[in-house]
Design a protein around this motif. Structure first.
Motif, PDB file in Angstrom:
ATOM      1  N   LYS A  35      40.374  41.893  96.753  1.00  0.00           N
ATOM      2  CA  LYS A  35      40.895  43.125  97.311  1.00  0.00           C
ATOM      3  C   LYS A  35      42.294  43.064  98.019  1.00  0.00           C
ATOM      4  O   LYS A  35      42.842  42.090  97.992  1.00  0.00           O
ATOM      5  N   TYR A  36      41.997  44.282  98.670  1.00  0.00           N
ATOM      6  CA  TYR A  36      44.207  44.514  99.378  1.00  0.00           C
ATOM      7  C   TYR A  36      43.903  43.925 100.308  1.00  0.00           C
ATOM      8  O   TYR A  36      42.997  43.366 101.374  1.00  0.00           O
ATOM      9  N   ALA A  37      44.858  43.253  99.984  1.00  0.00           N
ATOM     10  CA  ALA A  37      45.398  42.276 101.371  1.00  0.00           C
ATOM     11  C   ALA A  37      46.820  41.687 101.639  1.00  0.00           C
ATOM     12  O   ALA A  37      47.898  42.302 100.556  1.00  0.00           O
ATOM     13  N   SER A  79      49.541  47.961 107.421  1.00  0.00           N
ATOM     14  CA  SER A  79      48.660  47.622 106.799  1.00  0.00           C
ATOM     15  C   SER A  79      47.679  47.290 106.248  1.00  0.00           C
ATOM     16  O   SER A  79      46.985  48.104 106.226  1.00  0.00           O
ATOM     17  N   TYR A  80      47.468  47.490 108.232  1.00  0.00           N
ATOM     18  CA  TYR A  80      45.263  47.749 109.020  1.00  0.00           C
ATOM     19  C   TYR A  80      45.084  48.849 109.296  1.00  0.00           C
ATOM     20  O   TYR A  80      44.246  48.904 107.985  1.00  0.00           O
ATOM     21  N   LYS A  83      44.411  49.612 105.761  1.00  0.00           N
ATOM     22  CA  LYS A  83      43.377  48.855 104.569  1.00  0.00           C
ATOM     23  C   LYS A  83      42.105  49.890 105.475  1.00  0.00           C
ATOM     24  O   LYS A  83      40.331  49.856 104.630  1.00  0.00           O
ATOM     25  N   SER A  87      38.931  50.664 103.019  1.00  0.00           N
ATOM     26  CA  SER A  87      38.004  50.055 103.218  1.00  0.00           C
ATOM     27  C   SER A  87      36.552  49.913 104.098  1.00  0.00           C
ATOM     28  O   SER A  87      37.078  50.579 105.197  1.00  0.00           O
ATOM     29  N   ALA A  90      36.793  45.927 107.095  1.00  0.00           N
ATOM     30  CA  ALA A  90      38.491  45.812 107.231  1.00  0.00           C
ATOM     31  C   ALA A  90      38.299  44.499 108.664  1.00  0.00           C
ATOM     32  O   ALA A  90      38.336  45.246 109.746  1.00  0.00           O
TER      33      ALA A  90
END
Length: 419
Positions: A35-37, A79-80, A83, A87, A90
């Motif tokens: 997943k993206y982080a 970034s959030y 996200k 997704s 999140a």
């Protein structure tokens, strides 16, 4: 090292090391989850070094350091936002860790090395124990959490403001009274939590140990009732004996907390009784097939929440009643009257009576008389639990339990010959 390497170099190395650990954990999580982080093994060390640099450039002024924090926070916000756009689920954990890494750099510059290290280690534990903590949360109901919150309010908020002085002819101390309630409930609640954690795991011995720390009487009744649905009696009667053995450890702890001098009179003997009961109970329980022991464990229910406020206030009320009753008994009936009262109190919850004795021992009564009363109360309680087992379990289990608990009760009275 401090003699040969400048302190600034060591601080930079510490910042790099701590933030590198966070980046390593996040990089590992990304590779496993797919997943993206935000960030990884290079980004987080840079954030930590930026935090250290901004703290250095700020010259102990908060404005530049705060500006740097806002810049890093803006990156976390972007970034959030990305996200939640990509997704359905999140979380904010990674973004919070990024802000923490910035703060760690600033803390190291200000020589707050212990706080910085603790923040990083705690963060790593929270990140790595995600599945464990989430599964643990599902084992507690909203009612359990609400009750615990009320208990914390009464403990952390109300307890400190209660007057710590004696009132009336009975010298009742509100602070000590509620402190005793907190101690008893705290021990029971620790057992309650462990029962939640180990639910459907472990054997009957573990259940007996945790149940004994909660309440040996409740555990005796629960195991006795369960035994009626099983053909084997040894595990249940052995478990009941183990729970009573744990009771002696519990009583020794409480007595030492509130009257260490009285604790010196009883701790050694209570420890011997506890070890003897647990050893014999474990041997007795082993006289049964392991597979059936596991099926018994699946059926055993968790004890009710011990932090219900009504129960706490009722315990405080009983404790005050026991102080008054013990006072008049010792004053007008002497040792024989106190011993008779101790035998009668064994029928009920003996904690209020025994803790009431801890308040009068050394003042109204001698330590030897107080010790004798506690021994009688504990033995009387064991006898009553044997009768409970005989009533609620099948005939064979009840007979074994009554015999074992009677023997334990007799052993508990041996020191009276030397008083």
């Amino acid at each position: 090292m401090f003699n040969f390497i400048p302190a600034e170099v060591l601080k930079l190395l510490l910042v790099f090391f701590l933030s590198f650990l966070i980046g390593l954990e996040r990089e590992e999580w990304k590779s496993i989850s797919g997943k993206y982080a935000f960030g990884g093994i290079r980004t987080y060390p840079l954030i930590g070094l930026i935090g250290y640099s901004m703290a250095s450039l700020s010259n102990y002024q908060m404005l530049p350091l705060t500006a740097g924090f806002l810049v890093i926070g803006s990156l976390m916000l972007l970034s959030y936002w990305h996200k939640i756009q990509t997704s359905k689920t999140a979380g904010l954990t990674t973004e919070m860790v990024g802000l923490t890494t910035y703060i760690v750099g600033a803390l190291v510059f200000h020589d707050q090395l212990w706080i910085a290290s603790t923040l990083v280690i705690t963060s790593l534990l929270l990140l790595e124990l995600k599945s464990v903590l989430e599964s643990l949360a599902h084992q507690f109901s909203p009612e359990d959490i609400l009750t615990f919150t009320k208990f914390l309010f009464l403990t952390a908020v109300i307890l400190p403001i209660l007057p710590n002085k004696n009132f009336g002819i009975f010298e009742i101390n509100p602070f000590k009274t509620w402190l005793i309630v907190v101690a008893v409930s705290g021990i029971s609640y620790a057992s309650f939590i462990l029962q939640k954690v180990f639910k459907n795991r472990g054997g009957l011995i573990l259940i007996a140990i945790l149940g004994g720390a909660y309440s040996s009487t409740v555990t005796t009744v629960a195991l006795a009732k369960q035994s009626t649905s099983n053909a084997y009696s040894y595990p249940y009667s052995g478990g009941i004996l183990i729970a009573s053995g744990i009771m002696y450890f519990r009583l020794a702890l409480l007595i030492n907390l509130f009257n260490p001098q009285l604790g010196k009179e009883l701790t050694l003997w209570f420890g011997l009784l506890a070890v003897t009961a647990i050893t014999i109970g474990s041997f007795w329980s082993s006289r049964k097939d392991k597979n059936i022991t596991e099926s018994i464990q699946q059926k055993t229910e968790i004890s009710p929440n011990p932090l219900e406020l009504k129960a706490a206030f009722f315990f405080a009320f009983l404790f005050i009643i026991m102080i008054v009753l013990t006072h008049y008994t010792a004053l007008y009936l002497g040792r024989s009257g106190l011993y008779l009262l101790a035998g009668i109190m064994g029928v009920t919850d003996i904690d209020p009576f025994i803790l009431g004795i801890t308040q009068s021992a050394g003042q109204l009564t001698s330590f030897s008389v107080a010790s004798g009363a506690i021994l009688i109360a504990a033995s009387s309680n064991n006898l009553i639990k044997g009768i409970y087992a005989l009533i609620f379990s099948d005939r064979r289990t009840g007979g074994q339990s009554l015999t074992l608990l009677c023997l334990l009760a007799l052993l508990g009275l041996i020191p009276l010959w030397f008083v």
